[in-house]
Write a protein that holds these residues in place. Structure first.
Motif, short mmCIF file in Angstrom:
data_model
loop_
_atom_site.label_atom_id
_atom_site.label_comp_id
_atom_site.label_asym_id
_atom_site.label_seq_id
_atom_site.Cartn_x
_atom_site.Cartn_y
_atom_site.Cartn_z
N TYR A 80 0.83 -1.20 0.00
CA TYR A 80 0.00 0.00 0.00
C TYR A 80 0.87 1.26 0.00
N ALA A 81 1.95 1.23 0.76
CA ALA A 81 2.87 2.37 0.80
C ALA A 81 3.45 2.66 -0.57
N ALA A 82 3.68 1.59 -1.33
CA ALA A 82 4.27 1.75 -2.65
C ALA A 82 3.25 2.15 -3.71
N ASP A 83 2.00 1.71 -3.55
CA ASP A 83 1.01 1.88 -4.60
C ASP A 83 0.03 3.02 -4.38
N ALA A 84 -0.28 3.35 -3.15
CA ALA A 84 -1.28 4.38 -2.88
C ALA A 84 -0.75 5.76 -3.24
N PRO A 85 -1.62 6.65 -3.71
CA PRO A 85 -1.17 8.02 -4.00
C PRO A 85 -0.53 8.65 -2.76
N GLU A 86 0.67 9.18 -2.94
CA GLU A 86 1.42 9.82 -1.85
C GLU A 86 1.67 8.89 -0.68
N GLY A 87 1.58 7.58 -0.92
CA GLY A 87 1.85 6.63 0.16
C GLY A 87 0.74 6.51 1.17
N GLY A 88 -0.46 6.97 0.82
CA GLY A 88 -1.58 6.91 1.76
C GLY A 88 -1.66 8.17 2.60
N TRP A 89 -2.62 8.22 3.50
CA TRP A 89 -2.83 9.41 4.32
C TRP A 89 -1.62 9.75 5.18
N MET A 90 -0.89 8.74 5.61
CA MET A 90 0.27 8.99 6.48
C MET A 90 1.51 9.40 5.70
N GLY A 91 1.49 9.23 4.39
CA GLY A 91 2.70 9.46 3.60
C GLY A 91 3.52 8.18 3.56
N SER A 92 4.35 8.04 2.55
CA SER A 92 5.06 6.78 2.34
C SER A 92 6.00 6.43 3.49
N MET A 94 5.84 7.09 6.82
CA MET A 94 5.15 6.55 7.99
C MET A 94 4.42 5.25 7.66
N THR A 95 3.88 5.16 6.45
CA THR A 95 3.18 3.94 6.06
C THR A 95 4.16 2.77 6.01
N LYS A 96 5.36 3.02 5.50
CA LYS A 96 6.38 1.96 5.48
C LYS A 96 6.85 1.62 6.88
N ALA A 97 6.93 2.61 7.76
CA ALA A 97 7.33 2.34 9.14
C ALA A 97 6.32 1.42 9.82
N VAL A 98 5.05 1.70 9.59
CA VAL A 98 3.99 0.83 10.12
C VAL A 98 4.09 -0.56 9.50
N GLY A 99 4.36 -0.60 8.18
CA GLY A 99 4.52 -1.88 7.51
C GLY A 99 5.65 -2.71 8.10
N ARG A 100 6.74 -2.06 8.45
CA ARG A 100 7.87 -2.78 9.06
C ARG A 100 7.49 -3.30 10.45
N ALA A 101 6.77 -2.49 11.20
CA ALA A 101 6.33 -2.94 12.54
C ALA A 101 5.44 -4.16 12.42
N LEU A 102 4.52 -4.12 11.47
CA LEU A 102 3.64 -5.27 11.25
C LEU A 102 4.44 -6.49 10.80
N SER A 103 5.42 -6.26 9.93
CA SER A 103 6.24 -7.36 9.42
C SER A 103 7.02 -8.03 10.54
N ALA A 104 7.63 -7.23 11.41
CA ALA A 104 8.38 -7.80 12.53
C ALA A 104 7.47 -8.61 13.43
N SER A 105 6.26 -8.12 13.66
CA SER A 105 5.31 -8.82 14.52
C SER A 105 4.81 -10.11 13.88
N VAL A 106 4.62 -10.08 12.57
CA VAL A 106 4.22 -11.29 11.85
C VAL A 106 5.35 -12.31 11.92
N SER A 107 6.58 -11.86 11.77
CA SER A 107 7.73 -12.76 11.86
C SER A 107 7.76 -13.43 13.23
#
Length: 295
Positions: A80-92, A94-107
């Motif tokens: 979503y960070a890569a595809d959404a306009p401007e990286g989404g409401w949070m901007g790319s 912050m959206t990627k930072a959230v994505g990394r947090a989710l990824s670490a937790s999934v791991s």
């Protein structure tokens, strides 16, 4: 042996010596472990690499937890960070930072190697903040590693005075503490003062005070993974508020004591027993049956 009983003692020591919180803690740990500061930093660098690695592993779109309840959250957010306009409401960023947090937790949920910072359930918050600072903002790697020492020093105080365990103090003790640790690290990484780092931790803690621990099916997945995402957002917000000069008014050590008092007053059902909150909703019960079968 860690000799500081309060955050303010750490702040005072740093201000008196003209050093950063991280410098104080590195020297303290090197002395306690009878080794060199360089060796201590090298060991923390290894932990930072594990943080990086788990944000990559957890972003695999096909990775699932053993329960089957979670997986793919990090992949979806990073996509979503890569595809959404401007990286989404949070901007790319912050959206990627959230994505990394989710990824670490999934791991973590998929039994991968993580850094419990301070716990497995809150393992995505520091990587979400510091790996993003390193990879997307070009922050110096050693500076990021040193900032982890500030996070660690503050976390040790919380663990000593209050708790970092959901079973004792609810999720405020896990994600709340991790968010505060990350906020302090971000402040130091931006060149903020020791007092601003302390203020940032306090702001992060008060914004998650009272957060219960109610894991569905007793597993560190739902809602734990998503709380790592919100913990990242609170950490960045707290850091920027502190760096802007906003004062919390309540000293951080009093915030920590208040967090302990709130945790002590929580009923057992809301302290990692899966006996209340989301765990006992109709859907929460169905998900438990899906994993473990009917009782």
């Amino acid at each position: 042996m860690f000799k500081y009983e309060t955050i303010q003692e750490l702040v005072d020591a740093a201000q008196t010596s003209g050093k950063k919180i991280s410098d104080i803690f590195i020297e303290d740990q090197a002395k306690a472990m009878e080794t060199s500061p360089e060796e201590i930093i090298a060991r923390m660098d290894e932990a930072f690499q594990v943080m990086i690695d788990c944000t990559v592993r957890g972003a695999d779109k096909d990775l699932r937890s053993h329960s089957g309840l979670t997986g793919g959250e990090g992949y979806k957010m990073l996509s979503y960070a890569a595809d959404a306009p401007e990286g989404g409401w949070m901007g790319s960023y912050m959206t990627k930072a959230v994505g990394r947090a989710l990824s670490a937790s999934v791991s973590n949920a998929a039994m991968g190697k993580i850094v419990a910072a301070p716990t497995a359930g809150s393992c995505g918050i520091l990587p979400g903040c510091l790996v993003s600072a390193y990879e997307d903002r070009g922050m110096d790697r050693e500076a990021c590693v040193r900032a982890l020492f500030t996070a660690g020093a503050f976390g040790l105080v919380v663990a000593s005075v209050a708790s970092i365990a959901g079973a004792e103090g609810g999720c405020q003790a896990e994600c709340g503490s991790a968010s505060g640790m990350a906020a302090a690290a971000l402040v130091e990484l931006r060149g903020g003062s020791p007092q601003q780092a302390a203020t940032a931790m306090g702001i992060a803690i008060v914004n998650q005070m009272g957060l219960v621990c109610d894991p569905v099916a007793g597993l560190v997945e739902i809602p734990c993974i998503k709380r790592n995402a919100s913990g990242v957002m609170i950490a960045f917000t707290a850091a920027d508020m502190a760096l802007s000069g906003i004062d919390l008014k309540i000293p951080v050590d009093e915030c920590i004591s208040a967090m302990k008092a709130v945790g002590d007053s929580m009923p057992e059902a809301l302290r990692e027993t899966a006996g209340g909150g989301l765990a006992t909703t109709p859907t929460g019960k169905k998900l438990r049956e899906q994993v473990f079968g009917k009782e």
